[in-house]
Design an enzyme around this catalytic site. Sequence first.
Site, mmCIF file in Angstrom:
data_model
loop_
_atom_site.group_PDB
_atom_site.id
_atom_site.type_symbol
_atom_site.label_atom_id
_atom_site.label_comp_id
_atom_site.label_asym_id
_atom_site.label_seq_id
_atom_site.Cartn_x
_atom_site.Cartn_y
_atom_site.Cartn_z
ATOM 1 N N ASP A 299 0.865 -1.170 0.000
ATOM 2 C CA ASP A 299 0.000 0.000 0.000
ATOM 3 C C ASP A 299 0.908 1.228 0.000
ATOM 4 O OD1 ASP A 299 -2.144 1.679 -0.005
ATOM 5 O OD2 ASP A 299 -3.152 0.768 1.690
HETATM 6 C C1 BGC Z 1 -4.997 3.217 0.259
HETATM 7 C C2 BGC Z 1 -5.239 2.153 -0.779
HETATM 8 C C3 BGC Z 1 -5.177 2.748 -2.156
HETATM 9 C C4 BGC Z 1 -3.831 3.416 -2.332
HETATM 10 C C5 BGC Z 1 -3.613 4.001 -3.711
HETATM 11 C C6 BGC Z 1 -3.756 4.034 -0.046
HETATM 12 O O1 BGC Z 1 -3.689 5.148 0.766
HETATM 13 O O2 BGC Z 1 -4.891 2.618 1.523
HETATM 14 O O3 BGC Z 1 -6.484 1.541 -0.541
HETATM 15 O O4 BGC Z 1 -5.389 1.764 -3.112
HETATM 16 O O5 BGC Z 1 -3.713 4.454 -1.387
HETATM 17 O O6 BGC Z 1 -4.335 5.152 -3.894
#
Ligand code: BGC
Length: 763
Positions: A299
């Site tokens: 993530d």
């Molecule tokens: C979130 C994810 C997301 C990623 C990309 C993160 O902050 O937890 O769910 O896919 O950002 O935007």
Amino acid sequence: MKLLKRIKYYTKTLILIVFIFLHTNCKNNESSDLKTPNKNDAIELKINELLSKMTLEEKIGQTNLRGSSSRVNGELPEELKTAVRNGEIGAFLNVMNLEYVKELQRIAVEESPNGVPLIFARDVIHGFKTIFPIPLGLAASWDAETARKSSEIAAFEASSAGIRWTFAPMLDIARDSRWGRIAESPGEDPYLASILGKAYVEGFQSNDLSNPTSMAACAKHFIGYGAAIGGRDYNTVNMSEPLLRNVYLPPFTAAINNNAATVMTSFNEVNGIPVTGNEFLLKEVLRNELNFNGFTVSDWDSTVEMISHGYARDEKHVAELAANAGLDMEMTSKAYEHHLKILIEENKVSMDELDTMVKNILRIKLKLNLFEDPYIPEDHTGNLYADSHLEEAKKAVIKSAVLLKNENILPLSNNTKVAVIGPLANKPHEQLGTWTFDGERDHTITPVDAFKKANAKYEFVEGLTYSRDKTTRGFNDAIRAAKSSDVILFFGGEEAILSGEAHSRSNIDLPGAQVQLLNELAKTGKPIVMVIMAGRPITITNIINKVDAVIMAWHPGTMGGEALYDIIFGISNPEGRLPISWPKNAGQLPYFYNHKNTGRPAETGQFVQMDSIPIGAWQSSLGNDSHYLDIGYAPHFPFGYGLSYTNFKYENISISKDTITFSEDLIVKASITNTGKRDGKELVQLYLQDIVGSITRPIRELKGFQHVDIKSGETKEVSFKISSGDLKFVNSKMINAAEEGKFNLWVGPNASSGLKRSFYLKE
Ligand code: BGC
């Protein structure tokens, strides 16, 4: 950290969009089974061939997922082009400029050393342009087809912008409505979440990743993210392995069994080890047990956040831990880019390890057919906001809206004069909900739009300008409108920004002065229908007695207004059922229906309320057990709950046997009668309880459900089949098996009621 957050914020919000608005059919590739051995063999051969030609730098390049270049106005930056040309980047997220997508891809396939194509990714969570209800709302449909269709349409639209990889579905079981990301979740139940998880993957990937209108799915966030302490985002997760396996893992298993191409590692630690550096979870569980053969991605910054967790010393240590744990691709942070080479030279990460990571990534690129067909077909416009897409989005709202209360007021008759009041009656942006970068206000139909279009007899007075508005300036006008109407329709809840990532709340009442306004409106004596638009259950014990009907509409998306109009005037029946227990207040959280019995099981109806405890009472339990003195034990509305415009009566439950062996099935039957005046659809639910286990078992677990259309006055028999496979659970030795003994079962309309029978499982 602040800087990182800022960069992330800008990356997510500064978007350039270039779309071709042409309506044509899109190319249909021959469908192919991802698991066909021949094809896979060919893919594996190609992977090995590529790998043998790639330099160490190029291999490391494949592990880099870079943030959007769309931050940059004007020309595509030269250094980015050079990096792609050198094979230093494997994928991009949030490049929302079609020309950039094409040019970057052209450089990758034509000019980089081995022509390895890029993948372009984005958070397409509950729709791209046509926005569907938030995932928690879609979960309230309890309908795999609704989930599948929503993600198929999302993929069709988004792929026209070059996006072939979505960071969805989010499959985190969520048991705490304070957690902002509950909005993105499939709810609290592993059985329902597994059915939805499978359906989402099918829809996004269209059962054939090589189809250029599909997107690779990303099952996230692996794992336990929804169990963050106190519903505080990013917080610590402590859980036993059986709990992890019985509750949190099943939706991921379902997605992976259904060929989910990628898996995102979560921000949280599990039992002291951040998942992004957790070899046991990423290798043992994900690869060896679940046979996952796609790639894992961290993530946003979850790699380098291992430093804040106190698990990694520095960025180099981060790269070592993550690579050895089995993390294939790194999102936005650069630990791999900066350190993998030296770590390999120092033998801290093996070449084999890196090869495996790169193979996993190449495999998905090959399955996406990007080597053969790296560009979006010219004639693929995505049919953005096509009538058929809007129609499905509207159906999804009707299927997911949950009628929580109805004192003979709904549906309204056509000539009812209504006062449309409330901060969410005409807020296109807010009704789209969290994670909707691409849905546009101008295409969104609010309730006020729908009333206008239908030529309804209504007056619209907002009363409050946004959900947190604490001013009472608009009250008099709202009260005046209420007095001159037959019924008040109050559209309240939360703005979109109050749920989603990093948006947890400790108090989940209606924010701002909404309760105050409702109290004032109630004084007019006019009936009140309250429609809640929110990313989570909103606690309403403080207002429920003042309103005559409550509809939970979640954040309903593009077609929210039209669908709600149809529900309110009885053109459609609200069909949703709660995918989550609805708490009385936030202090009751976490609450979930499938909890354990405890040594002093709560008698939900019986407890001594604190106001009735005599002053100076002697120390004693007063006969209370696992209660709160103020609100008791039961939730406000149980999991599975939802009313209809008609009523259903459950009768005549029967089971085919009192005892089954491990190889026999049990057939459960019950009859359901529609005792009301309207035709309707009932969601018949089957729950089981394993009364005694080698580890204690939940008081109930959902094991089946069926949507049944029943005409007014009609009776239908519903039957479920139970086999020993349905009775399995992971015990303390991590063995997944059913155990002999006595079981209870219920067939009913929600997790707190139903007709009950018992049976035995014996060798
Ligand atoms: C979130 C994810 C997301 C990623 C990309 C993160 O902050 O937890 O769910 O896919 O950002 O935007």
